[in-house]
Design an enzyme around this catalytic site. Structure first.
Site, PDB file in Angstrom:
ATOM      1  N   TYR A 142     -16.896  33.596 -20.929  1.00 31.10           N
ATOM      2  CA  TYR A 142     -17.816  33.626 -19.783  1.00 31.10           C
ATOM      3  C   TYR A 142     -19.230  34.035 -20.204  1.00 31.10           C
ATOM      4  O   TYR A 142     -20.184  33.835 -19.466  1.00 31.10           O
ATOM      5  CB  TYR A 142     -17.316  34.566 -18.688  1.00 31.10           C
ATOM      6  CG  TYR A 142     -16.043  34.109 -17.999  1.00 31.10           C
ATOM      7  CD1 TYR A 142     -15.457  32.896 -18.315  1.00 31.10           C
ATOM      8  CD2 TYR A 142     -15.437  34.881 -17.020  1.00 31.10           C
ATOM      9  CE1 TYR A 142     -14.297  32.483 -17.698  1.00 31.10           C
ATOM     10  CE2 TYR A 142     -14.269  34.475 -16.392  1.00 31.10           C
ATOM     11  CZ  TYR A 142     -13.701  33.269 -16.742  1.00 31.10           C
ATOM     12  OH  TYR A 142     -12.556  32.857 -16.127  1.00 31.10           O
ATOM     13  N   LYS A 192      -3.883  34.077 -27.400  1.00 34.66           N
ATOM     14  CA  LYS A 192      -3.448  32.723 -27.779  1.00 34.66           C
ATOM     15  C   LYS A 192      -3.614  32.632 -29.293  1.00 34.66           C
ATOM     16  O   LYS A 192      -4.325  31.758 -29.831  1.00 34.66           O
ATOM     17  CB  LYS A 192      -4.302  31.688 -27.009  1.00 34.66           C
ATOM     18  CG  LYS A 192      -3.851  30.268 -27.159  1.00 34.66           C
ATOM     19  CD  LYS A 192      -2.533  29.944 -26.471  1.00 34.66           C
ATOM     20  CE  LYS A 192      -2.112  28.528 -26.733  1.00 34.66           C
ATOM     21  NZ  LYS A 192      -0.705  28.254 -26.380  1.00 34.66           N
ATOM     22  N   ASP A 225       0.397  31.446 -22.415  1.00 36.97           N
ATOM     23  CA  ASP A 225       1.192  30.454 -21.671  1.00 36.97           C
ATOM     24  C   ASP A 225       2.557  31.029 -21.316  1.00 36.97           C
ATOM     25  O   ASP A 225       3.064  30.862 -20.200  1.00 36.97           O
ATOM     26  CB  ASP A 225       1.320  29.135 -22.457  1.00 36.97           C
ATOM     27  CG  ASP A 225       1.482  29.323 -23.954  1.00 36.97           C
ATOM     28  OD1 ASP A 225       1.359  30.475 -24.429  1.00 36.97           O
ATOM     29  OD2 ASP A 225       1.745  28.338 -24.656  1.00 36.97           O
ATOM     30  N   ASP A 249      -8.722  36.898 -15.868  1.00 38.35           N
ATOM     31  CA  ASP A 249      -9.155  36.333 -14.592  1.00 38.35           C
ATOM     32  C   ASP A 249      -7.997  35.535 -13.977  1.00 38.35           C
ATOM     33  O   ASP A 249      -7.646  35.676 -12.799  1.00 38.35           O
ATOM     34  CB  ASP A 249     -10.362  35.418 -14.868  1.00 38.35           C
ATOM     35  CG  ASP A 249     -11.098  35.016 -13.610  1.00 38.35           C
ATOM     36  OD1 ASP A 249     -10.730  35.511 -12.539  1.00 38.35           O
ATOM     37  OD2 ASP A 249     -12.035  34.197 -13.716  1.00 38.35           O
ATOM     38  N   ASP A 253      -4.889  36.857 -10.888  1.00 40.22           N
ATOM     39  CA  ASP A 253      -4.695  36.142  -9.619  1.00 40.22           C
ATOM     40  C   ASP A 253      -3.234  35.727  -9.471  1.00 40.22           C
ATOM     41  O   ASP A 253      -2.668  35.759  -8.375  1.00 40.22           O
ATOM     42  CB  ASP A 253      -5.589  34.897  -9.544  1.00 40.22           C
ATOM     43  CG  ASP A 253      -6.948  35.220  -8.935  1.00 40.22           C
ATOM     44  OD1 ASP A 253      -7.334  36.402  -8.972  1.00 40.22           O
ATOM     45  OD2 ASP A 253      -7.615  34.298  -8.426  1.00 40.22           O
TER      46      ASP A 253
END
Ligand code: NAD
Length: 358
Positions: A142, A192, A225, A249, A253
């Site tokens: 970001y 990852k 994942d 982020d 959620d």
């Protein structure tokens, strides 16, 4: 204690939900002998309308001079057409940066009274779900270099860069380790590392730092994942989940949805000082703004986190959490968490009932 709290109500349902949280804070002050003063400040779309920019210098100055900051939410369709650096969300990124807030803590808790609101099977949620997502907030993709170009073969092209330093990873690991020490002593670090170089540095650094400074904390790794899958398969396996800006982020959620309603979840952003930014995890919900139907509980719980994590008021935190629990057990519900046989009330009444239950 005397505390000065900056209030950024923002846009959409922001003013309604922050008013509810302030009402509860006033009740806490009266009950426990504190003096809280509140300073309303502009940020987001309302600041664009009033001053032509999403984060006026005055707001930054006053937030930095306060003991802590309570935020509603910013944004809405009215400002969607503005260029990126003029949009309400720019105010949010700007205030996080100005206050040096590099950690974002989002507890996703399933309240016993709301077990029916979870999309997961009852036998799973009955075991109890409380995942604390510790998300790095000021680094990663970001904030990395980005750009657009026209590629000779592929045409219009854009890129963003995921970049992390050891220093950035260490300071967020410290926050997660300290939290884990007060809880189960377990962290799951999500990355990852099978693909990304930045994730390999993340993994090495988290382990080296935790082993050196927090030998009593156990760190396990999980690929992002797999983590996304495990959160819906068996969320009870997680306690503290440590991860980067973008993965945090998305996963927070997902964890939020597992607990039922986005209107119930709070978050805190902290840096090296006790002056933090406390807010609900949801947005400004323009579709229901101004109708007194929003759920104020996430913002009320954000205010509770402020008392505990910025002011060291653990008794007062527990009083708010207990009052929320009692109000839900009495059967009061806003529309988003309504189920059969429960009593529907609005935003204002929910806040009043919680304040009354302090
Ligand atoms: P949103 O979280 O505002 O709303 C998603 C859905 O959840 C909507 O149906 C909404 O009505 C519902 N909802 C959200 N909060 C609720 C509450 N307290 N009570 C009851 N229902 C609630 O997300 P969105 O619709 O994607 O975004 C709307 C605006 O908010 C956009 O402009 C977005 O950029 C902004 N936004 C701001 C923040 C922030 O200020 N931190 C975060 C996310 C989105």
């Amino acid at each position: 204690m005397k505390k000065h709290i900056a209030v950024l109500a923002g846009d959409g349902i922001g003013p309604e939900i922050t008013a509810g949280a302030v009402e509860v804070l006033k009740k806490v002050a009266a009950t426990y002998g504190h003096t809280f003063t509140f300073e309303p400040l502009l940020m987001g779309g309302c600041a664009i309308d009033a001053c032509g920019e999403p984060l006026p210098a005055h707001t930054v100055e006053r937030c930095l001079a306060s003991d802590s900051v309570l935020l509603g939410a910013v944004g809405g369709p009215k400002w969607d057409g503005l260029p990126g650096d003029k949009r309400p969300e720019k105010g949010l990124l700007g205030i996080r940066k100005a206050m040096g807030l590099y950690s974002n803590i989002r507890p996703a808790k399933l309240w016993r009274a709301l077990a029916d609101a979870s999309p997961l099977k009852r036998e799973l949620v009955e075991k109890g779900v409380e995942i604390i997502v510790v998300r790095e907030l000021t680094g990663g993709i970001y904030f990395g270099e980005r750009g657009t170009c026209t590629d000779a073969d592929m045409g219009e092209t854009a890129w963003d860069t995921e970049k992390y330093s050891v220093k950035e990873i260490e300071r967020i690991t410290r926050i997660a380790c300290e939290l884990a020490q007060k809880r189960s002593g377990r962290i799951v670090s999500v990355d990852k590392a099978n693909v990304l170089e930045s994730s390999r540095l993340w993994r090495r650094t988290v382990h080296a730092f935790a082993t050196k400074y927090y030998p009593d904390v156990t760190v396990a790794d999980m690929l992002v994942d797999n983590c996304a899958m495990q959160i819906v398969k068996d969320p009870t396996q997680f306690d503290v989940l440590l991860t980067s800006n973008m993965f945090g982020d998305i996963l927070s959620d997902e964890a939020a949805q597992v607990t039922g309603s986005i209107g119930m979840l709070a978050s805190s952003s902290l840096g090296d000082t006790t002056c933090g930014l406390y807010e609900p995890i949801h947005g400004s919900a323009p579709d229901i703004a101004g109708r007194d139907v929003a759920n104020p509980i996430a913002t009320i719980l954000a205010a509770a986190m402020m008392l505990r994590d910025s002011f060291g008021m653990t008794r007062e935190y527990a009083a708010i959490e207990g009052a929320v629990e009692r109000t839900l057990e009495e059967g009061w519900r806003t529309a988003d968490i309504l189920s059969e046989g429960m009593k529907k009330i609005g935003c204002h009444e929910m806040a009043r009932r919680i304040a009354d239950n302090i």
